[in-house]
Motif scaffolding. Structure first.
Motif, PDB file in Angstrom:
ATOM      1  N   TYR A  65      10.779  -0.247 -10.779  1.00  0.00           N
ATOM      2  CA  TYR A  65      10.604   0.263  -8.960  1.00  0.00           C
ATOM      3  C   TYR A  65       9.246   1.314  -8.893  1.00  0.00           C
ATOM      4  O   TYR A  65       8.576   0.697  -7.981  1.00  0.00           O
ATOM      5  CB  TYR A  65      11.926   0.949  -8.750  1.00  0.00           C
ATOM      6  CG  TYR A  65      11.776   1.539  -7.394  1.00  0.00           C
ATOM      7  CD1 TYR A  65      11.739   0.584  -6.248  1.00  0.00           C
ATOM      8  CD2 TYR A  65      11.643   2.901  -7.014  1.00  0.00           C
ATOM      9  CE1 TYR A  65      11.680   1.100  -4.995  1.00  0.00           C
ATOM     10  CE2 TYR A  65      11.585   3.272  -5.615  1.00  0.00           C
ATOM     11  CZ  TYR A  65      11.738   2.551  -4.860  1.00  0.00           C
ATOM     12  OH  TYR A  65      11.569   2.905  -3.277  1.00  0.00           O
ATOM     13  N   MET A  66       8.956   2.170  -9.839  1.00  0.00           N
ATOM     14  CA  MET A  66       7.902   2.978  -9.691  1.00  0.00           C
ATOM     15  C   MET A  66       6.579   2.000  -9.964  1.00  0.00           C
ATOM     16  O   MET A  66       5.398   2.017  -9.296  1.00  0.00           O
ATOM     17  CB  MET A  66       7.962   4.048 -10.713  1.00  0.00           C
ATOM     18  CG  MET A  66       6.581   4.825 -10.789  1.00  0.00           C
ATOM     19  SD  MET A  66       5.963   5.433  -9.280  1.00  0.00           S
ATOM     20  CE  MET A  66       4.848   6.717  -9.542  1.00  0.00           C
ATOM     21  N   ALA A  67       6.608   1.227 -11.029  1.00  0.00           N
ATOM     22  CA  ALA A  67       5.386   0.527 -11.353  1.00  0.00           C
ATOM     23  C   ALA A  67       5.386  -0.733 -10.010  1.00  0.00           C
ATOM     24  O   ALA A  67       4.017  -0.977  -9.860  1.00  0.00           O
ATOM     25  CB  ALA A  67       5.592  -0.439 -12.682  1.00  0.00           C
ATOM     26  N   TRP A  68       6.154  -1.185  -9.507  1.00  0.00           N
ATOM     27  CA  TRP A  68       6.207  -2.293  -8.479  1.00  0.00           C
ATOM     28  C   TRP A  68       5.332  -1.527  -7.418  1.00  0.00           C
ATOM     29  O   TRP A  68       4.456  -2.131  -6.670  1.00  0.00           O
ATOM     30  CB  TRP A  68       7.671  -2.509  -8.034  1.00  0.00           C
ATOM     31  CG  TRP A  68       7.583  -3.578  -6.962  1.00  0.00           C
ATOM     32  CD1 TRP A  68       7.779  -4.913  -7.197  1.00  0.00           C
ATOM     33  CD2 TRP A  68       7.536  -3.506  -5.264  1.00  0.00           C
ATOM     34  NE1 TRP A  68       7.718  -5.603  -6.003  1.00  0.00           N
ATOM     35  CE2 TRP A  68       7.705  -4.753  -4.939  1.00  0.00           C
ATOM     36  CE3 TRP A  68       7.320  -2.484  -4.751  1.00  0.00           C
ATOM     37  CZ2 TRP A  68       7.586  -5.047  -3.762  1.00  0.00           C
ATOM     38  CZ3 TRP A  68       7.371  -2.592  -3.211  1.00  0.00           C
ATOM     39  CH2 TRP A  68       7.322  -3.741  -2.924  1.00  0.00           C
ATOM     40  N   ASN A  69       5.876  -0.137  -7.052  1.00  0.00           N
ATOM     41  CA  ASN A  69       4.992   0.466  -6.022  1.00  0.00           C
ATOM     42  C   ASN A  69       3.756   0.932  -6.470  1.00  0.00           C
ATOM     43  O   ASN A  69       2.719   1.252  -5.345  1.00  0.00           O
ATOM     44  CB  ASN A  69       5.831   1.654  -5.628  1.00  0.00           C
ATOM     45  CG  ASN A  69       7.211   1.400  -4.576  1.00  0.00           C
ATOM     46  OD1 ASN A  69       7.061   1.039  -3.404  1.00  0.00           O
ATOM     47  ND2 ASN A  69       8.369   1.511  -5.249  1.00  0.00           N
ATOM     48  N   ILE A  70       3.368   1.204  -7.744  1.00  0.00           N
ATOM     49  CA  ILE A  70       1.988   1.374  -7.941  1.00  0.00           C
ATOM     50  C   ILE A  70       1.219   0.263  -7.735  1.00  0.00           C
ATOM     51  O   ILE A  70      -0.058   0.144  -7.089  1.00  0.00           O
ATOM     52  CB  ILE A  70       1.743   1.708  -9.622  1.00  0.00           C
ATOM     53  CG1 ILE A  70       2.532   3.097  -9.708  1.00  0.00           C
ATOM     54  CG2 ILE A  70       0.579   1.659 -10.096  1.00  0.00           C
ATOM     55  CD1 ILE A  70       2.477   3.544 -11.211  1.00  0.00           C
ATOM     56  N   GLY A  71       1.728  -1.169  -7.927  1.00  0.00           N
ATOM     57  CA  GLY A  71       0.964  -2.245  -7.722  1.00  0.00           C
ATOM     58  C   GLY A  71       0.762  -2.573  -6.225  1.00  0.00           C
ATOM     59  O   GLY A  71      -0.215  -3.102  -5.584  1.00  0.00           O
ATOM     60  N   ALA A  72       1.695  -2.113  -5.279  1.00  0.00           N
ATOM     61  CA  ALA A  72       1.676  -2.263  -4.210  1.00  0.00           C
ATOM     62  C   ALA A  72       0.728  -1.457  -3.325  1.00  0.00           C
ATOM     63  O   ALA A  72       0.252  -1.768  -2.358  1.00  0.00           O
ATOM     64  CB  ALA A  72       3.117  -2.272  -3.386  1.00  0.00           C
ATOM     65  N   ASN A  73       0.643  -0.166  -3.790  1.00  0.00           N
ATOM     66  CA  ASN A  73      -0.441   0.813  -3.280  1.00  0.00           C
ATOM     67  C   ASN A  73      -1.617   0.887  -3.907  1.00  0.00           C
ATOM     68  O   ASN A  73      -2.656   0.802  -3.626  1.00  0.00           O
ATOM     69  CB  ASN A  73       0.544   2.063  -3.075  1.00  0.00           C
ATOM     70  CG  ASN A  73      -0.287   2.968  -2.119  1.00  0.00           C
ATOM     71  OD1 ASN A  73      -1.342   3.671  -2.393  1.00  0.00           O
ATOM     72  ND2 ASN A  73       0.258   3.415  -1.047  1.00  0.00           N
ATOM     73  N   ASP A  74      -1.500   1.206  -5.118  1.00  0.00           N
ATOM     74  CA  ASP A  74      -2.634   1.833  -6.033  1.00  0.00           C
ATOM     75  C   ASP A  74      -3.873   0.727  -6.151  1.00  0.00           C
ATOM     76  O   ASP A  74      -4.915   0.832  -6.490  1.00  0.00           O
ATOM     77  CB  ASP A  74      -2.457   2.517  -7.259  1.00  0.00           C
ATOM     78  CG  ASP A  74      -3.070   3.834  -7.394  1.00  0.00           C
ATOM     79  OD1 ASP A  74      -3.475   4.237  -6.369  1.00  0.00           O
ATOM     80  OD2 ASP A  74      -3.310   4.353  -8.574  1.00  0.00           O
ATOM     81  N   VAL A  75      -3.093  -0.560  -6.494  1.00  0.00           N
ATOM     82  CA  VAL A  75      -4.312  -1.782  -6.799  1.00  0.00           C
ATOM     83  C   VAL A  75      -5.280  -2.046  -5.828  1.00  0.00           C
ATOM     84  O   VAL A  75      -6.125  -2.488  -6.112  1.00  0.00           O
ATOM     85  CB  VAL A  75      -3.453  -2.980  -7.290  1.00  0.00           C
ATOM     86  CG1 VAL A  75      -4.169  -4.031  -7.777  1.00  0.00           C
ATOM     87  CG2 VAL A  75      -2.418  -2.574  -8.408  1.00  0.00           C
ATOM     88  N   ALA A  76      -4.760  -1.802  -4.505  1.00  0.00           N
ATOM     89  CA  ALA A  76      -5.916  -1.978  -3.416  1.00  0.00           C
ATOM     90  C   ALA A  76      -7.233  -1.113  -3.867  1.00  0.00           C
ATOM     91  O   ALA A  76      -8.284  -1.580  -3.315  1.00  0.00           O
ATOM     92  CB  ALA A  76      -5.307  -1.399  -2.437  1.00  0.00           C
ATOM     93  N   ASN A  77      -7.032  -0.100  -4.534  1.00  0.00           N
ATOM     94  CA  ASN A  77      -8.323   0.670  -4.797  1.00  0.00           C
ATOM     95  C   ASN A  77      -9.379  -0.309  -5.591  1.00  0.00           C
ATOM     96  O   ASN A  77     -10.666  -0.185  -5.434  1.00  0.00           O
ATOM     97  CB  ASN A  77      -8.053   1.859  -5.914  1.00  0.00           C
ATOM     98  CG  ASN A  77      -6.925   2.618  -5.385  1.00  0.00           C
ATOM     99  OD1 ASN A  77      -6.871   2.737  -4.263  1.00  0.00           O
ATOM    100  ND2 ASN A  77      -6.269   3.812  -6.233  1.00  0.00           N
TER     101      ASN A  77
END
Length: 514
Positions: free
Chosen positions: A85-97
């Protein structure tokens, strides 16, 4: 080159164009079907397949605790889902960097960005995150405070994952780019304060994190401002902007690859040998990029050389007094190129931007996967009785699990934050996007080498703002900036609050199970 002609029609490099579809996108974000131009049935099927894979894959992982009793296996399964769940949200938010500016400038389509980032994020997580210390042991919590309280510490680690994931999901829903590191730090601090007291927190680490709210965006903005002004001064004002861009690209690649090779991937422990090897890597990369540019844009470069009219496609500086046009200063406003010159410049910087985005994506997968997998590995070690020593070595299947979670979140929700970074702060083109990414990568690289408190998310957002400021204050959308800064300030308190609530709930549940 369709987006080149489209941009020319909208006013070139100097103007800020507001289109009706932009107004709509500021108020609401498209669903996954609209974002990827697929049917709703296909989007639903993709989401269901990802959910089923997330529920089934843990049963095939050694880290599930094969050979242990059913209760431990069940808790291990739940722990893996918390980490996902945490990794999923990292992908949803941080990868946009890494990919937001490439999408916003048109260098990559949204689908291309997601596919490229998916491969690189997963590869980075699997290849570069082999031995990662748990977040708990990075100077956030004083672990000795929780000796003999394994159940409480286990609940706190799971609650930190859930709390950080919850706030990231809220931020992603609204398209706010927040720092995943700050999320997990806030969650761990909240748990430590309430259940371990003030002595359970390393306050110096918290001070370093909060100071990065100011340091990161300021450094990113200043660096991107200078990079973009250099592009306008030394490329746009050149007699042949296309040739100037083609010459500048290998230089930028040489500087970037040399710095990355020396700072992030030292090839030798001997200083002089490491410098020589880094210079060799930079030179080789510059030569490769030069040949690629010649292969893709050689016909336009040759055409610009042989035709005087094409060689001077830079538009004259309009409405400028004769006294001010005799000397072009660094901060002077310079009109952008047109025609084939614009195609060359955008072609060169579009390729450069894709390269920088790929590197940032790969590095992000290797570094930020620890925000999810670090607490996950620590929790599994406590649960399965394997926690010993000062460092937790994360198994490859757990790293792959975190990489899969990042890719899943990127595919399902990544477009939301990409829209904010790529379109809502300021209008981006390949030159502006490259200036922002190159500046952010440079700042993060140097700061990491010097040990300065830097957030990659905040640095890139600041860099995008800096590019906007280089074009004038009106080019930056103040409402979007206010929303982003507010979300930054709320991140640590929100993570801490969620962590305290979740820990209370989990301790009650675990007391009934264990």
């Amino acid at each position: 080159m369709d987006n080149v002609s489209k941009f020319e029609a909208e006013g070139g490099e100097g103007g800020e164009i507001t289109r009706p579809e932009d107004e709509k996108s500021d108020n609401e974000l498209p669903g996954i079907a609209q974002a990827f131009h697929i049917s709703s049935a296909t989007a639903t099927a993709i989401s269901v397949c990802i959910a089923m894979a997330a529920l089934c894959f843990p049963f095939f992982m050694k880290s599930l605790g094969l050979g242990l009793d059913f209760k431990t296996k069940a808790l291990s399964y739940a722990t893996l889902l918390f980490g996902f769940y945490m990794a999923w949200n990292i992908g949803a938010n941080d990868v946009a960097n890494a990919m937001g500016t490439s999408v916003g400038s048109g260098a990559l389509s949204l689908r291309q960005a997601v596919l490229t980032a998916a491969v690189l994020e997963f590869s980075g997580a699997l290849l570069m995150g082999t031995h990662v210390t748990s977040t708990m042991q990075k100077g956030i919590l004083v672990a000795n405070v929780f000796q003999g309280k394994d159940t409480l510490l286990f609940a706190g680690l799971l609650s930190s994952l859930a709390a950080a994931g919850t706030w990231l999901q809220v931020a992603s829903y609204y398209g706010w780019p927040v720092s995943t590191t700050h999320c997990i730090v806030g969650s761990m601090v909240g748990f430590g304060l309430v259940y371990g007291g003030t002595g359970a927190v390393f306050w110096s680490s918290l001070a370093r994190v909060t100071s990065s709210w100011v340091v990161s965006p300021l450094l990113g903005a200043m660096m991107s401002f200078l990079v973009y002004k250099c592009i306008r001064r030394f490329v746009y004002s050149a007699p042949n902007p296309g040739q100037a861009a083609a010459a500048a690209a290998p230089i930028a690649v040489f500087l970037g690859v040399t710095g990355i090779s020396f700072a992030a991937f030292p090839l030798s422990k001997t200083f002089h040998v490491a410098v020589a090897q880094a210079l060799a890597c930079g030179t080789a990369s510059a030569i490769i990029v030069y040949r690629i540019i010649r292969k893709q844009l050689g016909y336009l470069l040759d055409k610009s050389n042989t035709s005087d009219s094409e060689a001077n496609q830079v538009t004259p500086r309009p409405r400028r007094k004769p006294s001010s046009s005799k000397n072009i200063g660094f901060l002077s406003d310079i009109a952008g190129p047109k025609g084939d010159q614009l195609k060359i410049v955008y072609g060169v910087f579009g390729d450069m931007q894709i390269l920088s985005a790929c590197f940032m994506s790969f590095a992000h997968g290797g570094n930020d996967v620890s925000n999810a997998i670090g607490p996950l590995a620590a929790a599994l070690s406590i649960l399965q009785g394997g926690m010993s020593g000062n460092e937790i070595v994360i198994p490859n299947d757990v790293l792959a699990w975190g990489g899969f979670g990042i890719v899943a979140g990127l595919a399902m929700w990544g477009y939301r934050v990409m829209a904010t970074i790529g379109k809502k702060i300021t209008e981006l083109t390949p030159t502006r996007g490259f200036a922002a990414e190159f500046a952010a990568a440079s700042v993060v690289l140097v700061a990491s080498k010097l040990g300065l408190p830097i957030s990659a998310t905040h640095t890139l957002v600041g860099a995008v703002m800096g590019v906007g400021f280089a074009r004038g204050l009106n080019s930056v959308r103040a409402e979007t900036v206010r929303e982003i800064v507010t979300s930054w300030a709320v991140t640590i308190p929100a993570g801490a609050t969620f962590a305290v609530i979740y820990t209370w709930i989990l301790t009650k549940i675990l007391s009934c199970i264990l």
